[in-house]
Enzyme design. Structure first.
Site, PDB file in Angstrom:
ATOM      1  N   ASP A  94       4.941  -0.783  12.808  1.00 33.42           N
ATOM      2  CA  ASP A  94       6.316  -1.009  12.347  1.00 33.42           C
ATOM      3  C   ASP A  94       7.245  -0.850  13.545  1.00 33.42           C
ATOM      4  O   ASP A  94       6.796  -0.609  14.666  1.00 33.42           O
ATOM      5  CB  ASP A  94       6.655  -0.065  11.188  1.00 33.42           C
ATOM      6  N   SER A  95       8.558  -0.962  13.310  1.00 31.04           N
ATOM      7  CA  SER A  95       9.483  -0.988  14.444  1.00 31.04           C
ATOM      8  C   SER A  95      10.041   0.380  14.788  1.00 31.04           C
ATOM      9  O   SER A  95      10.706   0.541  15.797  1.00 31.04           O
ATOM     10  CB  SER A  95      10.655  -1.902  14.119  1.00 31.04           C
ATOM     11  N   GLY A  96       9.811   1.365  13.950  1.00 27.80           N
ATOM     12  CA  GLY A  96      10.413   2.677  14.174  1.00 27.80           C
ATOM     13  C   GLY A  96      11.738   2.851  13.456  1.00 27.80           C
ATOM     14  O   GLY A  96      12.194   3.966  13.239  1.00 27.80           O
ATOM     15  N   GLY A  97      12.363   1.737  13.093  1.00 30.20           N
ATOM     16  CA  GLY A  97      13.682   1.813  12.453  1.00 30.20           C
ATOM     17  C   GLY A  97      13.664   2.589  11.152  1.00 30.20           C
ATOM     18  O   GLY A  97      14.535   3.423  10.900  1.00 30.20           O
ATOM     19  N   ASP A 148      14.937  -3.307  12.298  1.00 33.28           N
ATOM     20  CA  ASP A 148      15.754  -3.736  11.148  1.00 33.28           C
ATOM     21  C   ASP A 148      16.497  -2.527  10.614  1.00 33.28           C
ATOM     22  O   ASP A 148      16.282  -1.408  11.069  1.00 33.28           O
ATOM     23  CB  ASP A 148      14.864  -4.340  10.046  1.00 33.28           C
ATOM     24  N   GLN A 192      15.702  -8.187   4.342  1.00 32.56           N
ATOM     25  CA  GLN A 192      16.439  -7.033   3.817  1.00 32.56           C
ATOM     26  C   GLN A 192      17.411  -7.501   2.732  1.00 32.56           C
ATOM     27  O   GLN A 192      17.155  -8.501   2.096  1.00 32.56           O
ATOM     28  CB  GLN A 192      17.142  -6.292   4.975  1.00 32.56           C
ATOM     29  N   GLY A 219      12.826  -2.223   2.931  1.00 33.79           N
ATOM     30  CA  GLY A 219      13.907  -1.572   2.194  1.00 33.79           C
ATOM     31  C   GLY A 219      13.665  -1.355   0.720  1.00 33.79           C
ATOM     32  O   GLY A 219      14.589  -1.004  -0.006  1.00 33.79           O
ATOM     33  N   ASP A 269       1.146  -1.496   2.465  1.00 37.71           N
ATOM     34  CA  ASP A 269       0.795  -0.290   3.204  1.00 37.71           C
ATOM     35  C   ASP A 269       1.531   0.865   2.568  1.00 37.71           C
ATOM     36  O   ASP A 269       2.633   0.687   2.058  1.00 37.71           O
ATOM     37  CB  ASP A 269       1.230  -0.406   4.672  1.00 37.71           C
ATOM     38  N   CYS A 307     -17.579   4.992  -9.056  1.00 42.20           N
ATOM     39  CA  CYS A 307     -16.923   4.812  -7.750  1.00 42.20           C
ATOM     40  C   CYS A 307     -17.993   4.765  -6.670  1.00 42.20           C
ATOM     41  O   CYS A 307     -18.920   5.576  -6.655  1.00 42.20           O
ATOM     42  CB  CYS A 307     -15.944   5.950  -7.467  1.00 42.20           C
ATOM     43  N   CYS A 309     -17.476   5.155  -3.394  1.00 47.87           N
ATOM     44  CA  CYS A 309     -17.047   5.758  -2.126  1.00 47.87           C
ATOM     45  C   CYS A 309     -18.055   6.806  -1.645  1.00 47.87           C
ATOM     46  O   CYS A 309     -18.885   7.290  -2.426  1.00 47.87           O
ATOM     47  CB  CYS A 309     -15.648   6.368  -2.256  1.00 47.87           C
ATOM     48  N   CYS A 312     -17.918  10.075  -3.806  1.00 46.14           N
ATOM     49  CA  CYS A 312     -18.511  10.007  -5.150  1.00 46.14           C
ATOM     50  C   CYS A 312     -20.011   9.733  -5.106  1.00 46.14           C
ATOM     51  O   CYS A 312     -20.731  10.111  -6.026  1.00 46.14           O
ATOM     52  CB  CYS A 312     -17.796   8.953  -5.991  1.00 46.14           C
ATOM     53  N   HIS A 338     -11.925   9.040  -0.876  1.00 45.51           N
ATOM     54  CA  HIS A 338     -11.976   8.509  -2.249  1.00 45.51           C
ATOM     55  C   HIS A 338     -10.757   7.630  -2.544  1.00 45.51           C
ATOM     56  O   HIS A 338     -10.893   6.516  -3.049  1.00 45.51           O
ATOM     57  CB  HIS A 338     -12.066   9.644  -3.271  1.00 45.51           C
TER      58      HIS A 338
HETATM   59 ZN   LIG Z   1     -14.918   7.966  -5.098  1.00 45.08          ZN
END
Ligand SMILES: [Zn+2]
Length: 393
Positions: A94-97, A148, A192, A219, A269, A307, A309, A312, A338
């Site tokens: 990202d830009s840090g903004g 931004d 934005q 935003g 994200d 699951c 993962c 699990c 998980h």
């Molecule tokens: Zn799991």
């Protein structure tokens, strides 16, 4: 030479969901995709090998934190983030903004940029659209974002417009210096417009018309009620160019992922899955459970039946419960793995359903079963924002 490309593999005929493929220098990304967040060039308590095994295709790192410590120049000396953190897949910075605005470190906002003080030592810094391009080129991510302005919730229509217009001027400045830096990096534009549908549409059309190969919607998820966020996306998505990938910045609970895809988003994200895991909140298809609750104290089966993962597959819920209660280091790793795997698997299930033509059923079944965390959590987020803003004076 840019190696970035995006193609659409399938589109849902009765929603805006689509499945796509993004090519980058460091690998292919199949969308919809969830991107685990490695704020300090590390997804907290999880190694790159574990991220790979969980199915992560791309991770995100935060420019704000890395420019202050250890510094982008040092990371450049180590060959960029990929080498420095031993992750050879795609990375987005990202830009840090967002951190400057949301964490309350902003000291002065001007046409030139955003002046702020480091949260580490109080030292003064300035982010401009130009130096953000330089810092991100030193970090070396595959996808980078321009500076931004993330307007707070709520914002007056006037301040929302001013923030959007300055964001647009900064986007042009970022584009005009981008070519001085690494051509293999792909710069996304950021839409934005705060919580004004007309401004959002205007921003989508404007940023969408500039030569950005991808777009981030910024935003949102800053404490507004969820219904308001979805309403805004409903008005924004039709204004976005179809052929560019769409990244919904900072959004990523399980129900957000499903809804966001339905409203035409491709990339997500969020720190939420790893943050709540560290506090004992683990995802299941019925909602988030608290692994510290006594009902898990003697459960022989895994945290969630079915699951796949690492956690699990190898540990009982009773053991994970014990580790969480005892605040053992291993818990943070097992809980994070998980939740990351839950998000990554959910994204790939969504993708498979879009390709199979069954996304609407998948969405409705998921949302009917999954009990989301109450709006209370979002209110707390809003209070944090307000507190951050009040420290600006
Ligand atoms: Zn799991």
């Amino acid at each position: 030479m840019s190696t970035f490309s995006f193609s659409i593999d399938a589109e849902c005929p009765s929603s805006w969901a689509r499945a796509g493929t993004i090519q980058t220098l460091h690998g292919t990304i199949q969308t919809p995709v969830f991107m685990p967040v490695g704020t300090q060039a590390s997804v907290k308590s999880v190694s790159p090998e574990e991220l790979r095994e969980a199915g992560a295709q791309i991770i995100l790192a935060n420019t704000y934190h890395l420019m202050l410590r250890p510094g982008s120049r040092l990371i450049a000396e180590f060959g960029g983030l990929h080498n420095f953190m031993h992750w050879d897949g795609p990375i987005l910075t990202d830009s840090g903004g967002f951190q400057v605005f949301s964490l309350g470190h902003l000291r002065k906002l001007s046409e030139e940029g955003a002046a702020f003080k480091s949260h580490l030592d109080g030292s003064p810094h300035m982010l401009t659209p130009e130096n953000v391009m330089q810092i991100e080129s030193e970090l070396g991510a595959d996808i980078i974002l321009p500076l931004d302005i993330c307007a707070p919730y709520p914002s007056s229509p006037q301040s929302a417009r001013e923030a959007m217009e300055l964001t647009h001027r900064w986007a042009e400045r970022a584009l005009s210096v981008k070519e001085q830096y690494r051509s293999e990096q792909t710069l996304f534009g950021i839409v934005q417009g705060a919580f004004e549908p007309e401004l959002r549409q205007q921003s989508a059309r404007y940023i969408g018309s500039l030569p950005f190969p991808g777009l981030s919607i910024g935003g949102l998820s800053v404490g507004e009620p969820k219904a308001e966020m979805w309403d805004l996306l409903r008005s924004v998505t039709p204004e976005l160019p179809r052929g560019k990938p769409r990244h919904l910045l900072g959004v990523g609970s399980p129900e957000d992922l499903v809804m966001g895809v339905s409203l035409g988003m491709d990339m997500f994200d969020c720190v939420l899955p790893t943050r709540v895991a560290r506090h004992g909140g683990l995802f299941t298809h019925y909602g988030r459970v608290n692994i510290k609750a006594s009902r898990f104290s003697a459960q022989h089966g895994p945290v969630e039946e079915g699951c796949d993962c690492y956690t699990c597959r190898n540990y009982s819920a009773a053991y994970v419960h014990h580790l969480a209660r005892a605040e053992e280091q291993l818990y943070y790793r097992l809980g994070s793995i998980h939740n990351i795997r839950f998000m990554l698997r959910l994204a790939s299930e969504i993708r498979a359903s879009i390709i199979a033509g069954t996304f609407p059923e998948f969405r409705d079944t998921f949302l009917a079963r999954y009990v989301p965390t109450s709006e209370k959590v979002r209110e707390d987020q809003r209070e944090k924002w307000k507190a951050a803003r009040s420290r600006l004076s």
